[in-house]
Scaffold this active site. Sequence first.
Site, short mmCIF file in Angstrom:
data_model
loop_
_atom_site.label_atom_id
_atom_site.label_comp_id
_atom_site.label_asym_id
_atom_site.label_seq_id
_atom_site.Cartn_x
_atom_site.Cartn_y
_atom_site.Cartn_z
N LYS A 115 9.13 -12.51 1.33
CA LYS A 115 8.34 -13.70 1.59
C LYS A 115 8.72 -14.56 0.93
O LYS A 115 8.75 -15.62 1.60
CB LYS A 115 6.99 -13.32 0.97
CG LYS A 115 5.86 -11.97 0.89
CD LYS A 115 4.60 -12.18 1.07
CE LYS A 115 3.80 -11.07 2.53
NZ LYS A 115 2.64 -10.74 1.04
N LYS A 207 6.70 -4.41 10.52
CA LYS A 207 5.24 -3.85 10.21
C LYS A 207 4.16 -4.56 10.73
O LYS A 207 4.58 -5.99 11.04
CB LYS A 207 4.87 -3.72 9.00
CG LYS A 207 4.78 -4.52 8.15
CD LYS A 207 4.34 -4.33 7.01
CE LYS A 207 3.88 -5.83 5.84
NZ LYS A 207 2.38 -5.09 4.81
N LYS A 210 -0.29 -10.25 8.33
CA LYS A 210 -1.31 -11.17 8.82
C LYS A 210 -0.41 -12.64 9.03
O LYS A 210 -1.00 -13.03 9.50
CB LYS A 210 -2.19 -11.42 7.49
CG LYS A 210 -2.97 -10.23 7.46
CD LYS A 210 -3.06 -10.26 5.65
CE LYS A 210 -4.10 -9.28 5.31
NZ LYS A 210 -4.29 -8.92 3.73
N1 AQP Z 1 0.65 -2.83 8.92
C1 AQP Z 1 0.47 -1.93 7.67
N2 AQP Z 1 0.18 -0.52 7.98
C2 AQP Z 1 0.10 0.38 7.39
N3 AQP Z 1 -0.91 -0.78 5.83
C3 AQP Z 1 -0.91 -1.89 5.92
N4 AQP Z 1 -1.36 -2.97 4.55
C4 AQP Z 1 -1.01 -4.00 5.68
N5 AQP Z 1 -0.59 -3.54 6.50
C5 AQP Z 1 -0.21 -2.48 6.51
C6 AQP Z 1 -2.23 -1.67 4.23
O1 AQP Z 1 -3.29 -2.57 3.79
C7 AQP Z 1 -3.47 -2.43 2.49
C8 AQP Z 1 -3.53 -4.29 1.67
O2 AQP Z 1 -2.88 -5.37 2.13
P1 AQP Z 1 -2.41 -6.46 1.35
O3 AQP Z 1 -3.29 -7.56 2.30
O4 AQP Z 1 -3.21 -6.60 -0.04
O5 AQP Z 1 -1.03 -7.57 1.79
P2 AQP Z 1 -0.21 -7.30 2.88
O6 AQP Z 1 0.24 -5.57 2.68
O7 AQP Z 1 0.97 -8.11 2.25
O8 AQP Z 1 -0.72 -7.34 4.32
P3 AQP Z 1 -0.39 -7.93 5.69
O9 AQP Z 1 -0.59 -7.87 6.67
O10 AQP Z 1 1.73 -7.11 5.31
O11 AQP Z 1 0.15 -9.39 5.07
P4 AQP Z 1 1.64 -10.73 5.01
O12 AQP Z 1 1.97 -10.47 6.24
O13 AQP Z 1 1.03 -11.62 3.76
O14 AQP Z 1 2.36 -10.20 4.09
C9 AQP Z 1 -2.59 -2.45 1.16
O15 AQP Z 1 -2.88 -1.23 1.12
C10 AQP Z 1 -0.80 -2.49 2.20
O16 AQP Z 1 -0.61 -1.45 2.02
#
Ligand code: AQP
Length: 345
Positions: A115, A207, A210
Amino acid sequence: MTAFHQRVFSGVQPTGNLHLGNYLGAIRRFVDLQDSYECIYCVVDMHAITVAQDPAELTANIREVTAAFIACGIDPKKHIVFNQSQVAEHAELAWIFNCIARIGWLNRMTQFKEKAGKDRENASVGLYAYPTLMAADILVYRATHVPVGEDQKQHLELSRDIAQKFNNDYAASITRLTGSDAFFPLPEPLIQGPAPRVMSLRDGTKKMSKSDPSDYSRLTFADDADAIAQKVRKAKTDPEPLPSEAAGLSGRPEAENLVTIYAALADVPRDAVLAQFGGAQFSSFKNALVDVAVAKLGPISAEMKKLQADPAHIDAVLRDGSIRAREIARPVMESVKDIVGFIRG
Ligand code: AQP
């Protein structure tokens, strides 16, 4: 060995674009666990501001995640649903954990590296310390089980290390004050499930996320049937037809991802999907995937819209959840202060 009350904690960041990975990797698991555990589900708004957020959007996104929790089937009356910033004990315990965790441990966290990217000097201190706040989120409830997607495995391991080091560093104080040999449980990650790692629709090696600049990389709860159809039809594939056995997916990340998504949404084993579609072209498989995605996500999106139309109701759910969360967190934090040696009023 101390026996701990079995309790589930997990959180989702209100950073917009809530997607299929969040649903299949996390929220759907949250729903399933309600039958066997006491569950606490948190909208982690303090984590969200580790990168810049527009205040009005943040407020809307907090309500969006809360609506998603409820629309997916989490019962905020039987369990607890709240937003992190309403329970000050998270931040209080996070400070203590900042003094327990070692810089070397945090330096190994791959999420920070990804990040912060090349501009690491300019990343917020909060982004670097994110995992110590996450440990506090879990341990302020002395939660024993944490359902997360695979990407959070490393942070969960760090939470266990922090719990263990606190228990060791303060062993004498813990025994004197509580008569037990450990104050915090070592929280267990629950990463099983049909799709613990959903990949981008544009690149099967990344993966679904968001923050991906391409909206075509993910299916979100905001997508209507047309948007779902467009995104699935544009999803990257390879020129071969689908295999009829799992071995045939190896080295084909996009095919593997779409089959995994289908199986998870349709609630059938992957082998059954391959037995049904083996030999088929992607075009016909994608039509079937659109149908199952629309059937599954459509009703959730509709229910979310209804809930989001009444923000006062959502805010009341969060307020009620925060009061109940605080009732658990406060005595834990008071014990932590006693163990550390602080004087309480
Ligand atoms: N691609 C994924 N597959 C399975 N599980 C996922 N999670 C996130 N992406 C995937 C799970 O969703 C939960 C909440 O995630 P979060 O919002 O706390 O944080 P994150 O992992 O940062 O989400 P993103 O979408 O990946 O955001 P960015 O783009 O900012 O990095 C967690 O349990 C996570 O494991």
